[in-house]
Design a protein around this motif. Structure first.
Motif, mmCIF file in Angstrom:
data_model
loop_
_atom_site.group_PDB
_atom_site.id
_atom_site.type_symbol
_atom_site.label_atom_id
_atom_site.label_comp_id
_atom_site.label_asym_id
_atom_site.label_seq_id
_atom_site.Cartn_x
_atom_site.Cartn_y
_atom_site.Cartn_z
ATOM 1 N N PRO A 94 -1.085 -5.764 14.503
ATOM 2 C CA PRO A 94 0.388 -5.900 14.452
ATOM 3 C C PRO A 94 0.859 -7.166 13.762
ATOM 4 O O PRO A 94 2.010 -7.231 13.320
ATOM 5 N N VAL A 95 -0.008 -8.155 13.656
ATOM 6 C CA VAL A 95 0.402 -9.424 13.045
ATOM 7 C C VAL A 95 0.504 -9.304 11.532
ATOM 8 O O VAL A 95 1.374 -9.915 10.913
ATOM 9 N N ILE A 96 -0.361 -8.509 10.936
ATOM 10 C CA ILE A 96 -0.379 -8.473 9.469
ATOM 11 C C ILE A 96 0.113 -7.166 8.861
ATOM 12 O O ILE A 96 0.480 -7.142 7.686
ATOM 13 N N ILE A 97 0.139 -6.080 9.633
ATOM 14 C CA ILE A 97 0.528 -4.792 9.053
ATOM 15 C C ILE A 97 1.966 -4.441 9.427
ATOM 16 O O ILE A 97 2.356 -4.493 10.592
ATOM 17 N N LYS A 98 2.736 -4.088 8.403
ATOM 18 C CA LYS A 98 4.110 -3.605 8.587
ATOM 19 C C LYS A 98 4.194 -2.198 8.006
ATOM 20 O O LYS A 98 3.627 -1.926 6.943
ATOM 21 N N LEU A 99 4.913 -1.319 8.690
ATOM 22 C CA LEU A 99 5.021 0.065 8.237
ATOM 23 C C LEU A 99 6.415 0.396 7.725
ATOM 24 O O LEU A 99 7.422 -0.003 8.329
ATOM 25 N N LEU A 100 6.447 1.131 6.621
ATOM 26 C CA LEU A 100 7.668 1.789 6.157
ATOM 27 C C LEU A 100 7.393 3.282 6.244
ATOM 28 O O LEU A 100 6.674 3.841 5.413
ATOM 29 N N LEU A 101 7.946 3.918 7.267
ATOM 30 C CA LEU A 101 7.685 5.334 7.515
ATOM 31 C C LEU A 101 8.897 6.143 7.061
ATOM 32 O O LEU A 101 9.915 6.198 7.745
ATOM 33 N N HIS A 102 8.785 6.753 5.901
ATOM 34 C CA HIS A 102 9.920 7.497 5.357
ATOM 35 C C HIS A 102 10.152 8.781 6.152
ATOM 36 O O HIS A 102 9.194 9.472 6.535
ATOM 37 N N VAL A 121 0.845 -1.190 0.000
ATOM 38 C CA VAL A 121 0.000 0.000 0.000
ATOM 39 C C VAL A 121 0.881 1.240 0.000
ATOM 40 O O VAL A 121 1.712 1.412 0.897
ATOM 41 N N MET A 122 0.699 2.099 -0.991
ATOM 42 C CA MET A 122 1.411 3.371 -1.051
ATOM 43 C C MET A 122 0.451 4.491 -0.661
ATOM 44 O O MET A 122 -0.647 4.591 -1.208
ATOM 45 N N THR A 123 0.887 5.332 0.268
ATOM 46 C CA THR A 123 -0.014 6.391 0.706
ATOM 47 C C THR A 123 0.734 7.690 0.965
ATOM 48 O O THR A 123 1.875 7.700 1.454
ATOM 49 N N TYR A 124 0.063 8.789 0.616
ATOM 50 C CA TYR A 124 0.586 10.132 0.872
ATOM 51 C C TYR A 124 -0.601 11.098 0.911
ATOM 52 O O TYR A 124 -1.367 11.189 -0.061
ATOM 53 N N ASN A 125 -0.774 11.767 2.040
ATOM 54 C CA ASN A 125 -1.870 12.728 2.211
ATOM 55 C C ASN A 125 -3.229 12.122 1.873
ATOM 56 O O ASN A 125 -4.037 12.711 1.141
ATOM 57 N N GLY A 156 3.675 1.896 2.810
ATOM 58 C CA GLY A 156 4.710 2.903 2.626
ATOM 59 C C GLY A 156 4.102 4.285 2.814
ATOM 60 O O GLY A 156 3.344 4.754 1.951
ATOM 61 N N GLU A 157 4.394 4.926 3.952
ATOM 62 C CA GLU A 157 3.834 6.249 4.259
ATOM 63 C C GLU A 157 4.904 7.287 3.933
ATOM 64 O O GLU A 157 5.957 7.337 4.554
ATOM 65 N N ASP A 158 4.599 8.154 2.934
ATOM 66 C CA ASP A 158 5.636 9.000 2.342
ATOM 67 C C ASP A 158 5.689 10.397 2.960
ATOM 68 O O ASP A 158 5.657 11.396 2.256
ATOM 69 N N CYS A 159 5.786 10.434 4.284
ATOM 70 C CA CYS A 159 5.976 11.684 5.023
ATOM 71 C C CYS A 159 4.858 12.683 4.703
ATOM 72 O O CYS A 159 5.096 13.828 4.302
ATOM 73 N N ASN A 207 8.787 5.288 -3.389
ATOM 74 C CA ASN A 207 7.943 4.675 -2.372
ATOM 75 C C ASN A 207 7.454 3.318 -2.853
ATOM 76 O O ASN A 207 7.506 2.322 -2.118
ATOM 77 N N TYR A 208 6.980 3.269 -4.076
ATOM 78 C CA TYR A 208 6.514 2.004 -4.665
ATOM 79 C C TYR A 208 7.631 0.957 -4.633
ATOM 80 O O TYR A 208 7.423 -0.182 -4.183
ATOM 81 N N LEU A 209 8.799 1.318 -5.106
ATOM 82 C CA LEU A 209 9.898 0.350 -5.192
ATOM 83 C C LEU A 209 10.328 -0.148 -3.815
ATOM 84 O O LEU A 209 10.609 -1.343 -3.637
ATOM 85 N N LEU A 210 10.370 0.751 -2.822
ATOM 86 C CA LEU A 210 10.777 0.351 -1.489
ATOM 87 C C LEU A 210 9.759 -0.590 -0.842
ATOM 88 O O LEU A 210 10.130 -1.583 -0.210
ATOM 89 N N VAL A 211 8.473 -0.278 -1.013
ATOM 90 C CA VAL A 211 7.438 -1.115 -0.416
ATOM 91 C C VAL A 211 7.420 -2.495 -1.067
ATOM 92 O O VAL A 211 7.356 -3.529 -0.384
ATOM 93 N N HIS A 212 7.498 -2.538 -2.388
ATOM 94 C CA HIS A 212 7.462 -3.826 -3.072
ATOM 95 C C HIS A 212 8.731 -4.644 -2.795
ATOM 96 O O HIS A 212 8.679 -5.877 -2.753
ATOM 97 N N ALA A 213 9.861 -3.965 -2.598
ATOM 98 C CA ALA A 213 11.091 -4.679 -2.264
ATOM 99 C C ALA A 213 10.982 -5.363 -0.904
ATOM 100 O O ALA A 213 11.633 -6.396 -0.659
#
Length: 294
Positions: A61-69, A11-15, A41-44, A78-84
């Motif tokens: 917490p079991v299924i959701i992981k966050l990438l907080l830039h 999931v890519m998200t911004y605002n 992937g939350e893009d600040c 953001n897309y590439l980092l989340v999919h990686a």
């Protein structure tokens, strides 16, 4: 959930403070006979999106992981980092403003299990407009049920919404060009020598019209499509006629909408083959279905 989920939902998200709850609710409520993970992937964001996704990560917490830039990295990175970060056998893309309908993950994973030559699986969607109206897509499943080879993707370009995509993790890596990567570019590269399919006639998602990359400058998007097609002309010369047919379609769209046609006209002249004319005529009914001409 096991340490090896079958499906990763990226999931890519911004605002998206007014939309991200709906997106995440539609995902955590999916009923599957396998484990899945949701990587966000939350893009600040400058609104409360980050607070909301942290709330959901605490709740699930079991299924959701966050990438907080720590700073805004832009949609492509953001897309590439989340999919990686995805660890599943199958990987889904989901923009933070779109919705999954019940049964989406199970239906796509089942189709990919049963279809070994499927590298990419799409599904039908409903279009949700800013005024609240909802329309079905124009997909006639019977006319495309045999799937798309790379040459077909090169001719039709916009065959599905990005949030309807599931693909095999084995094709996650692809050649990165010097220009911005679009979903069109990724689909053409990732399909490889196999196919992209619609999984059936049922609708499994909701796409919000008028939000996201589609709102970028039309000049930017035209230049990006041209860069992409010029790259493919060099890389896949055996599919020149299919690329020429797409250039011709884009040229028609320019003329129809009183836009400057120079870029697409030059691309059409450069790629022209007589076979492209026959391809365009023969496949017109499918071209119209995907609404590439706007």
């Amino acid at each position: 959930m096991s340490n090896n989920p079958k499906v990763s939902v990226c999931v890519m998200t911004y605002n998206h403070e007014n939309l991200i709850r709906g997106c995440l609710d539609s995902l955590v409520s999916q009923e599957c006979d396998f484990d899945f993970e949701i990587i966000i992937g939350e893009d600040c964001s400058t609104d409360s999106t980050r607070k909301i996704v942290q709330e959901y990560a605490n709740k699930y917490p079991v299924i959701i992981k966050l990438l907080l830039h720590e700073k805004n990295v832009g949609g492509e990175k953001n897309y590439l980092l989340v999919h990686a970060a995805a660890t599943g056998e199958y990987i889904c893309n989901m923009d933070g403003d779109d919705l999954a309908l019940p049964g989406k993950l199970q239906a796509q994973a089942d189709f990919m299990d049963e279809t070994p030559d499927c590298n990419i699986a799409f599904h039908r969607v409903k279009y949700l407009y800013p005024d609240g109206s909802v329309k079905d897509d124009n997909v006639n499943y019977q006319s495309i049920k045999n799937g798309f080879h790379r040459k077909n993707l090169l001719q039709y370009m916009a065959v599905a919404t990005h949030s309807s995509k599931m693909y095999r993790s084995s094709i996650k890596e692809f050649d990165m060009p010097s220009f911005v990567v679009s979903d069109f570019y990724m689909n053409v590269e990732q399909v490889q020598d196999n196919k992209a399919y619609y999984i059936g006639d049922k609708v499994y998602g909701v796409y919000r019209v008028g939000i996201g990359q589609s709102t970028k400058s039309k000049v930017f998007m035209k230049e990006l499509v041209d860069q992409t097609l010029q790259c493919f002309l060099y890389k896949y010369p055996e599919n020149k006629a299919y690329i020429s047919a797409l250039y011709f379609l884009l040229l028609i769209a320019d003329l129809k909408n009183n836009r400057n046609p120079v870029v697409h006209f030059n691309g059409w002249v450069k790629s022209f083959t007589i076979n492209s004319v026959f391809l365009f005529i023969r496949n017109w009914s499918i071209i119209k279905m995907f609404k590439t001409v706007k």
